[in-house]
Design a protein around this motif. Structure first.
Motif, PDB file in Angstrom:
ATOM      1  N   TRP A   1      -0.647   4.584   1.127  1.00  0.00           N
ATOM      2  CA  TRP A   1      -0.797   4.782   2.571  1.00  0.00           C
ATOM      3  C   TRP A   1       0.502   5.329   3.166  1.00  0.00           C
ATOM      4  O   TRP A   1       0.481   6.271   3.958  1.00  0.00           O
ATOM      5  CB  TRP A   1      -1.161   3.464   3.263  1.00  0.00           C
ATOM      6  CG  TRP A   1      -1.265   3.619   4.755  1.00  0.00           C
ATOM      7  CD1 TRP A   1      -2.373   3.966   5.472  1.00  0.00           C
ATOM      8  CD2 TRP A   1      -0.211   3.474   5.725  1.00  0.00           C
ATOM      9  NE1 TRP A   1      -2.071   4.047   6.814  1.00  0.00           N
ATOM     10  CE2 TRP A   1      -0.764   3.752   6.989  1.00  0.00           C
ATOM     11  CE3 TRP A   1       1.143   3.134   5.638  1.00  0.00           C
ATOM     12  CZ2 TRP A   1      -0.001   3.693   8.172  1.00  0.00           C
ATOM     13  CZ3 TRP A   1       1.898   3.084   6.798  1.00  0.00           C
ATOM     14  CH2 TRP A   1       1.327   3.358   8.050  1.00  0.00           C
TER      15      TRP A   1
ATOM     16  N   ALA B   1       0.574   1.227  12.889  1.00  0.00           N
ATOM     17  CA  ALA B   1      -0.105   0.592  11.761  1.00  0.00           C
ATOM     18  C   ALA B   1       0.836   0.172  10.640  1.00  0.00           C
ATOM     19  O   ALA B   1       0.426  -0.525   9.705  1.00  0.00           O
ATOM     20  CB  ALA B   1      -1.162   1.551  11.202  1.00  0.00           C
TER      21      ALA B   1
ATOM     22  N   ARG C   1       1.066  -3.600   9.534  1.00  0.00           N
ATOM     23  CA  ARG C   1      -0.165  -4.101   8.916  1.00  0.00           C
ATOM     24  C   ARG C   1      -0.369  -3.539   7.513  1.00  0.00           C
ATOM     25  O   ARG C   1      -0.800  -4.252   6.607  1.00  0.00           O
ATOM     26  CB  ARG C   1      -1.355  -3.741   9.812  1.00  0.00           C
ATOM     27  CG  ARG C   1      -2.708  -4.167   9.275  1.00  0.00           C
ATOM     28  CD  ARG C   1      -3.789  -4.013  10.333  1.00  0.00           C
ATOM     29  NE  ARG C   1      -3.775  -2.688  10.926  1.00  0.00           N
ATOM     30  CZ  ARG C   1      -4.404  -1.629  10.408  1.00  0.00           C
ATOM     31  NH1 ARG C   1      -5.068  -1.754   9.266  1.00  0.00           N
ATOM     32  NH2 ARG C   1      -4.365  -0.454  11.018  1.00  0.00           N
ATOM     33  N   ARG C   2      -0.005  -2.280   7.300  1.00  0.00           N
ATOM     34  CA  ARG C   2      -0.245  -1.642   6.011  1.00  0.00           C
ATOM     35  C   ARG C   2       0.884  -1.859   5.002  1.00  0.00           C
ATOM     36  O   ARG C   2       0.651  -1.833   3.793  1.00  0.00           O
ATOM     37  CB  ARG C   2      -0.453  -0.129   6.214  1.00  0.00           C
ATOM     38  CG  ARG C   2      -1.627   0.214   7.118  1.00  0.00           C
ATOM     39  CD  ARG C   2      -2.945  -0.355   6.614  1.00  0.00           C
ATOM     40  NE  ARG C   2      -3.354   0.223   5.345  1.00  0.00           N
ATOM     41  CZ  ARG C   2      -4.209   1.238   5.221  1.00  0.00           C
ATOM     42  NH1 ARG C   2      -4.736   1.799   6.311  1.00  0.00           N
ATOM     43  NH2 ARG C   2      -4.545   1.690   4.028  1.00  0.00           N
ATOM     44  N   CYS C   3       2.098  -2.054   5.503  1.00  0.00           N
ATOM     45  CA  CYS C   3       3.259  -2.169   4.596  1.00  0.00           C
ATOM     46  C   CYS C   3       3.838  -3.572   4.507  1.00  0.00           C
ATOM     47  O   CYS C   3       4.503  -3.912   3.523  1.00  0.00           O
ATOM     48  CB  CYS C   3       4.360  -1.198   5.031  1.00  0.00           C
ATOM     49  SG  CYS C   3       3.882   0.538   4.967  1.00  0.00           S
TER      50      CYS C   3
ATOM     51  N   ASP D   1       0.837  -1.198   0.000  1.00  0.00           N
ATOM     52  CA  ASP D   1       0.000   0.000   0.000  1.00  0.00           C
ATOM     53  C   ASP D   1       0.879   1.258   0.000  1.00  0.00           C
ATOM     54  O   ASP D   1       0.958   1.976   0.999  1.00  0.00           O
ATOM     55  CB  ASP D   1      -0.910  -0.021   1.240  1.00  0.00           C
ATOM     56  CG  ASP D   1      -2.037   0.989   1.162  1.00  0.00           C
ATOM     57  OD1 ASP D   1      -2.009   1.821   0.233  1.00  0.00           O
ATOM     58  OD2 ASP D   1      -2.933   0.953   2.010  1.00  0.00           O
TER      59      ASP D   1
END
Length: 201
Positions: free
Chosen positions: A18, A39, A42-44, A15
């Motif tokens: 993001w 976060a 979880r996002r990367c 992402d």
């Protein structure tokens, strides 16, 4: 290591939008960094990066978030370390050499070295460990040997290793021999090299 190199390594994260948005937000609203820092994995993602070696995706993303701050880097690093889980703490330690903080965060190194988490100990002995006083640095290297942490993680080992470290390693090797055990190959090689250097001097 530089922020630009980390950004290049993170171009393929799941992402990227993001991460870009998070970096912009942290630069303009520093108080938001705890939320984005937590976060990031979880996002990367959490997997290893091929370059730079030894870094994971979440560590690199979190280090970039810290570098994006306009100021207050030392305070933010300490707060994120103190309140973070093990992965977040490792990311802070890896980020320290990239931040304009001088020796302000050396207490974080001392804390990491005291733990039984070998990954934290390894992260604490990166380039920022140049700020550790020599006695503390020697003890940290010996802890690596004792805990089985590869000495390859110790930044500037060749430049900082000295006769006193050689004495400490020799004493440890003697203890291991008395117990019918051996010292790790990298520590044995370091002791041999330091012994030769001392003899030649």
């Amino acid at each position: 290591m530089t922020p630009d190199r980390l950004r290049a390594a993170l171009r393929g994260v799941p992402d990227p939008q993001w991460l870009d948005a998070a970096l912009r937000r942290v630069a303009t609203e520093p108080a938001t960094i705890p939320r984005f820092f937590a976060a990031a994995a979880r996002r990367c993602g959490r997997g290893p990066l091929p370059d730079p070696p030894g870094w994971t995706v979440d560590e690199a993303a979190r280090a970039l978030l810290l570098t994006a701050l306009p100021d207050g880097h030392a305070g933010a690093a300490e707060a994120l370390y103190r309140h973070g889980d093990a992965a977040e703490r490792r990311a802070v330690l890896r980020a320290l050499p990239l931040l304009p903080i001088g020796a302000e965060c050396v207490p974080l190194l001392h804390d990491a070295i005291r733990t039984n988490d070998t990954r934290l100990v390894a992260a604490a002995l990166g380039p920022y460990a140049r700020h550790l006083e020599q006695p503390a640095w020697r003890q940290a290297v010996l802890k690596c040997v004792f805990a089985g942490v590869p000495l390859a993680v110790v930044d500037d080992l060749t430049g900082r290793a000295d006769a006193e470290l050689a004495q400490m390693l020799a004493a440890f090797a003697a203890e291991r021999h008395a117990a019918g055990r051996t010292m790790s190959a990298d520590a044995t090689e370091l002791l041999h090299r330091l012994t030769i250097t001392t003899t030649e001097a």
